[in-house]
Structures are given as structure tokens and as C-alpha cells.
Design an enzyme around this catalytic site. Structure first.
Site, short mmCIF file in Angstrom:
data_model
loop_
_atom_site.label_atom_id
_atom_site.label_comp_id
_atom_site.label_asym_id
_atom_site.label_seq_id
_atom_site.Cartn_x
_atom_site.Cartn_y
_atom_site.Cartn_z
N GLU A 39 3.66 -2.24 -2.84
CA GLU A 39 4.13 -0.96 -3.38
C GLU A 39 5.24 -1.17 -4.41
O GLU A 39 5.27 -0.50 -5.44
CB GLU A 39 4.63 -0.06 -2.25
CG GLU A 39 3.53 0.42 -1.33
CD GLU A 39 4.04 1.29 -0.20
OE1 GLU A 39 3.37 2.29 0.13
OE2 GLU A 39 5.11 0.97 0.36
N ASP B 36 4.85 3.72 -3.84
CA ASP B 36 4.11 4.46 -2.82
C ASP B 36 3.55 5.76 -3.41
O ASP B 36 2.38 6.12 -3.20
CB ASP B 36 5.06 4.77 -1.65
CG ASP B 36 4.40 5.62 -0.57
OD1 ASP B 36 3.44 5.15 0.06
OD2 ASP B 36 4.84 6.77 -0.37
#
Length: 225
Positions: free
Chosen positions: A116, A45
Site C-alpha cells: 500500500e 489504501d
């Protein structure tokens, strides 16, 4: 998974990292594995945010606020879900039997998280330069194609409102229920201590987006579809 590596044009050094990146907590628990994808998702992320922020800074002559909006659009859950789906990452996701029963391999929150986690694995295994190349090769075509815009990131929109009005925003998790493989989260959004929105979702991120959407609707700052 070799087909995926070929598609991404990478040569992994540590394939265990990628196995972890595709292992949901329900699978890890059932198979007594020590690691699932959550830590890699956390790292991925941050890498995604940096890569896209850097790309926009280098290639767009927009204000900080505009760049924030664009970045949010291309790293929101809907966007991550589409990247994962286009890459066929569903085929590699490992979930427990209970989660599989509820369609875990196709849940938006899980499919988005996997992207992610994959970015996090590439970063740890092959370094930032390779992670950056892979991320840009996937996301830049979306940025350059005006038909590929994703839905509004309601959290970013309400954050902008709060900053403009100099108010305090908070998200409060008020309920988490259901089995590990099929949880539902309830989040309330407050502005200056006043409850303005409530959201439900299969992940905290999704519930926060729904709470922000609800609050924006009440504030009537933007049209909500």
C-alpha cells in the site's frame, strides 16, 4: 531499487518517497528519520480501493454487494501480502534491529502494508494514471485467474450481515501490548452493544479480521474453516 522500478515500468522523479515507503517506524526511530511508511500506506489504501472499484464497475456487471465482496477479496491483507511477496518487496523493507530480530521483514502485516505504501508513493510521485496502471498490471491477472482467490474477508462478510439485519457494528481496541517492534493488538467486536467476537493480531487490521471471524462463527452465518 532500480530493479523494482524496471519491473514496475516506472521512472521515479523523487526516490526519497520510495525510501520512505519501505521504512518501518522501528527503522525510522533508530535512524532518527522523520518519516516512515505509515502516511503513504494510508494514501495507498485509498488509491487501491478506488482503482479496483473503478475496474470492477467498468468490467463486471455485478451488484454493488457482489462488487464489494470481490474488491475486498483482492485488497485484503492476504492479497496484499501475496502481491508484495511476488514482487520481492521484502528485499527493500527497512526495519529496526529489534524488529529484524523478530522477523519483521517477513511479517504479514508489514509486508502487506508495504504494498500500500508503494502505491501511495507512486501516486504522489507520478500521478493517478501511473498508479492505476501499475496496480491493474499486478492485480488484474489475479482477478482473471479463478485459482487465485484469497480467503474470505471476514470483516466484509459480517458488515453485509449487519447491513441486512439493520444492526450496529463496532470494533473496540481493548489492549495493545508489547514493544514497538513486536506489538500485539486485542480487538473486540460488538453488534448492537453485544460482544460477539475477540481477535488477536500483530496489527489492528489483523485483530479486527480475527474478531470478525470469531463473531461469524458464533452467528453461524457461514462455515468457518
Amino acid at each position: 531499487m532500480q530493479e523494482l522500478f524496471k519491473k514496475l515500468k516506472i521512472k521515479p522523479k523523487n526516490e526519497v518517497l520510495y525510501e520512505n515507503a519501505f521504512s518501518h517506524s522501528s527503522y525510522a526511530n533508530e535512524h532518527k528519520k522523520k518519516k516512515d511508511y505509515e502516511r503513504l500506506e494510508f494514501l495507498g489504501d485509498a488509491v487501491l480501493d478506488l482503482v479496483i472499484a473503478d475496474y470492477l464497475f467498468q468490467n463486471e456487471n455485478e451488484t454493488e454487494g457482489e462488487m464489494t465482496k470481490v474488491r475486498s477479496s483482492y485488497v485484503c491483507e492476504n492479497a496484499l501480502y501475496e502481491y508484495s511477496t511476488d514482487l520481492g518487496l521484502n528485499a527493500y523493507i527497512k526495519v529496526g534491529h529489534g524488529e529484524e530480530k523478530y522477523g519483521g521483514k517477513y511479517k504479514k502485516a508489514i509486508v502487506a502494508d508495504i504494498f500500500e505504501a508503494l502505491v501511495g508513493a507512486i501516486y504522489i510521485d507520478l500521478g493517478y494514471a501511473t498508479a492505476r496502471r501499475v496496480v491493474l498490471s499486478i492485480i488484474v491477472p489475479y482477478i482473471k485467474d479463478p485459482t487465485k482467490m484469497f480467503f474470505m474477508d471476514y470483516k466484509s462478510a459480517i458488515q453485509e450481515y449487519v447491513q441486512t439485519e439493520q444492526k450496529f457494528l463496532s470494533y473496540n481496541l481493548i489492549k495493545e501490548e508489547g514493544p514497538a517492534h513486536n506489538k500485539e493488538f486485542t480487538v473486540e467486536l460488538e453488534i448492537d452493544g453485544i460482544k460477539l467476537g475477540t481477535g488477536l493480531g500483530g496489527s489492528k487490521k489483523e485483530a479486527e479480521q480475527e474478531a470478525a471471524k470469531s463473531a461469524l462463527s458464533k452467528l453461524a452465518k457461514i462455515p468457518i474453516e
